[in-house]
Design an enzyme around this catalytic site. Structure first.
Site, PDB file in Angstrom:
ATOM      1  N   LYS A  77       0.850  -1.202   0.000  1.00  0.00           N
ATOM      2  CA  LYS A  77       0.000   0.000   0.000  1.00  0.00           C
ATOM      3  C   LYS A  77       0.881   1.246   0.000  1.00  0.00           C
ATOM      4  CE  LYS A  77      -3.741   2.207   2.667  1.00  0.00           C
ATOM      5  NZ  LYS A  77      -4.682   2.063   3.808  1.00  0.00           N
ATOM      6  N   SER A 155      -9.618   2.657   3.142  1.00  0.00           N
ATOM      7  CA  SER A 155      -8.717   3.325   2.224  1.00  0.00           C
ATOM      8  C   SER A 155      -7.824   2.369   1.435  1.00  0.00           C
ATOM      9  CB  SER A 155      -7.812   4.298   3.005  1.00  0.00           C
ATOM     10  OG  SER A 155      -6.979   3.600   3.915  1.00  0.00           O
ATOM     11  N   SER A 179     -10.213   0.318   7.386  1.00  0.00           N
ATOM     12  CA  SER A 179      -9.659   0.450   6.041  1.00  0.00           C
ATOM     13  C   SER A 179      -9.000  -0.797   5.467  1.00  0.00           C
ATOM     14  CB  SER A 179      -8.655   1.609   5.999  1.00  0.00           C
ATOM     15  OG  SER A 179      -9.333   2.834   6.119  1.00  0.00           O
TER      16      SER A 179
END
Length: 490
Positions: A77, A155, A179
């Protein structure tokens, strides 16, 4: 079976037997990255780096020196700093930032032998639950609703989209209020947020420091356990990590749950809950009961305050953390002429941050003013403590809590949802985040439109073993097929 349909456990076995090579495995994922660019899962792709790492992996395997994740292709990520590889947090503010250091989590994975395919997109600075706020464009869910594009959740939406579509075997994620768990649910994957302090936050671009937790997203419970084994542990660079031994989480998979107690929170039965989710939740509780577990209705009375508490504390911490982006030390600086330092700050932050980040920073800054500090921020901190106490009382009676991961399936950006409706998607995940508890989302079925639905297992602090034990049984019962070739209709 296609190479990109293998799980980590399956690939490890074949790599060690030399039935496949790390280079061929990595090439298969690079091919899919090119094939499915339309999903926009990656901000930065690193195929050359991945292939060079795969070559080393093949050499290690040939010499009998394979590391625990030797040759496993993963995505990171784009909130985790990676030495020499651009790290943007999906923001214009960090568009050209190349760190000179490695986050502890990515460093552990690299030292364990992964090949790094690239950096996945996220909601800007991890603020959002749709992956629509990235400076580099919205990410799409591999699943569609009658041909319509859907959000992957956020997210960590880029990580989830990449894994579900076969563009990575697994990916790191970070979870502040849901998230990891929410995008895992929306994309039919397994995602774990470990206990706060189980894995290091060092090198992760900060959002809300008392809530941010690194974790992983993969296709199976076993793969999650393998990855958590690697990324967990105390870190001298992060004083919030706990000085606790890390067990082998894979060893509990398949163990009986007979005699263990499952809590079903009364307050989680909301009128906002999709009937398909309610049905899946009820059925799974009955199935687990048939395996010898005891299902008990419990109460978490302060659940109704979780979202407002979260949306006071998180923006307040964000406003403090993001104050460092001022155009002076690193990151974006306005190119417009300015006549004072204050004007430079104002122009830089106005141009460098997106709308959602600005909104949360304004809220957070207001909360921390003298006028609102005591009646808003301090009250939220006290209420957070009471929410933690609620969980403590429940865990005196049960071993795990079983809840939905989200109120429903993935939605379209064109759906008539208010910002509040979008925030309400986190209603089942923020409680565990506020209390610092481990929680895992496992896919259990589909809604009437054929979209994935997930259930969440919450455990006591540092008792990931028990939630893995339950998650493994849930996975076995649901028999959810998330092989990328099926998801992508190949």
């Amino acid at each position: 079976m296609k190479l990109t349909d293998l799980t980590i456990a399956q690939a490890k076995n074949l790599l060690l037997k030399k039935e496949i090579s790390a280079t061929d495995l990595t090439k298969a994922y690079i091919d899919n990255m090119e094939k499915y660019k339309i999903l926009n899962a990656y901000v930065t792709e690193t195929p050359e780096l991945a292939l060079s790492q795969a070559k080393v992996a093949d050499e290690n395997i040939a010499l009998g020196k394979a590391r625990v994740l030797e040759g496993i292709p993963m995505a990171i990520k784009d909130l985790f700093c990676t030495k020499g590889v651009r790290t943007t947090a999906s923001s214009k503010m960090l568009e050209n930032f190349v760190p000179e250091y490695e986050s502890t989590v990515s460093d552990k994975l690299l030292k364990a032998g992964i090949t790094m395919l690239g950096k996945t997109s996220l909601d800007e600075f991890a603020m959002g639950s749709t992956n629509l706020t990235s400076y580099f464009g919205e990410v799409k869910n591999p699943y569609k609703r009658n041909g319509e594009d859907l959000v992957p959740g956020g997210s960590s939406g880029g990580s989830a989209s990449a894994v579900a579509s076969g563009q990575a075997m697994a990916a790191t994620g970070s979870d502040t209020g849901g998230s990891i768990r929410q995008p895992s649910s929306f994309c039919g994957l397994v995602g774990i947020k470990p206990t706060y302090g189980r894995a290091s936050r060092y090198g992760i671009v900060a959002f809300a420091s008392s809530l941010d937790v690194p974790g992983v997203i993969a296709r199976t419970v076993e793969d999650n356990a393998l990855l958590l084994n690697v990324i967990s542990g105390q870190d001298d660079k992060d004083p919030t990590t706990a000085p606790r031994a890390v067990p082998d989480f894979t060893k509990v998979l398949g163990e009986s749950i007979k005699g263990l107690k499952i809590g079903i929170p009364t307050e989680y039965k909301s009128d906002k809950l999709n009937p398909d989710v309610q049905k899946a939740w009820d059925n799974m509780a009955k199935n687990l009961e048939s395996l010898g577990a005891e299902v008990i209705e419990v109460s978490l009375p302060l659940t109704k305050f979780s979202l407002p508490v979260y949306y006071i504390i998180a923006p307040a911490e964000a406003s403090s953390n993001l104050a460092r982006y001022d155009g002076v030390k690193y990151g974006y600086r306005t190119e417009k002429p300015f006549h004072s330092l204050d004007e430079m700050y104002e122009l830089t932050r106005t141009e460098g941050f997106g709308a959602e980040v600005k909104k949360r920073l304004l809220i957070g800054s207001t909360i921390l003013t003298e006028e609102f500090y005591e009646r808003s921020y301090l009250k939220a901190l006290k209420t957070r403590r009471l929410i933690c106490n609620d969980f403590d009382e429940v865990f005196k009676k049960v071993d795990v809590i079983l809840t939905p991961s989200t109120t429903g399936a993935a939605f379209s950006k064109n759906d008539s949802l208010s910002p509040l409706d979008v925030y309400l998607n986190d209603i089942y995940t923020v409680g565990a985040s506020l209390a610092g508890l481990p929680a895992i989302s496992v896919p259990v079925g589909y809604d009437k439109n054929g979209l994935p639905l997930g259930l969440q297992v919450i455990g006591r602090k540092f008792d990931e073993e028990t939630i893995f034990k339950f998650a493994h049984h849930i996975e076995a019962i649901s028999k959810f097929d998330n092989t990328p070739s099926k998801v992508m209709g190949e």
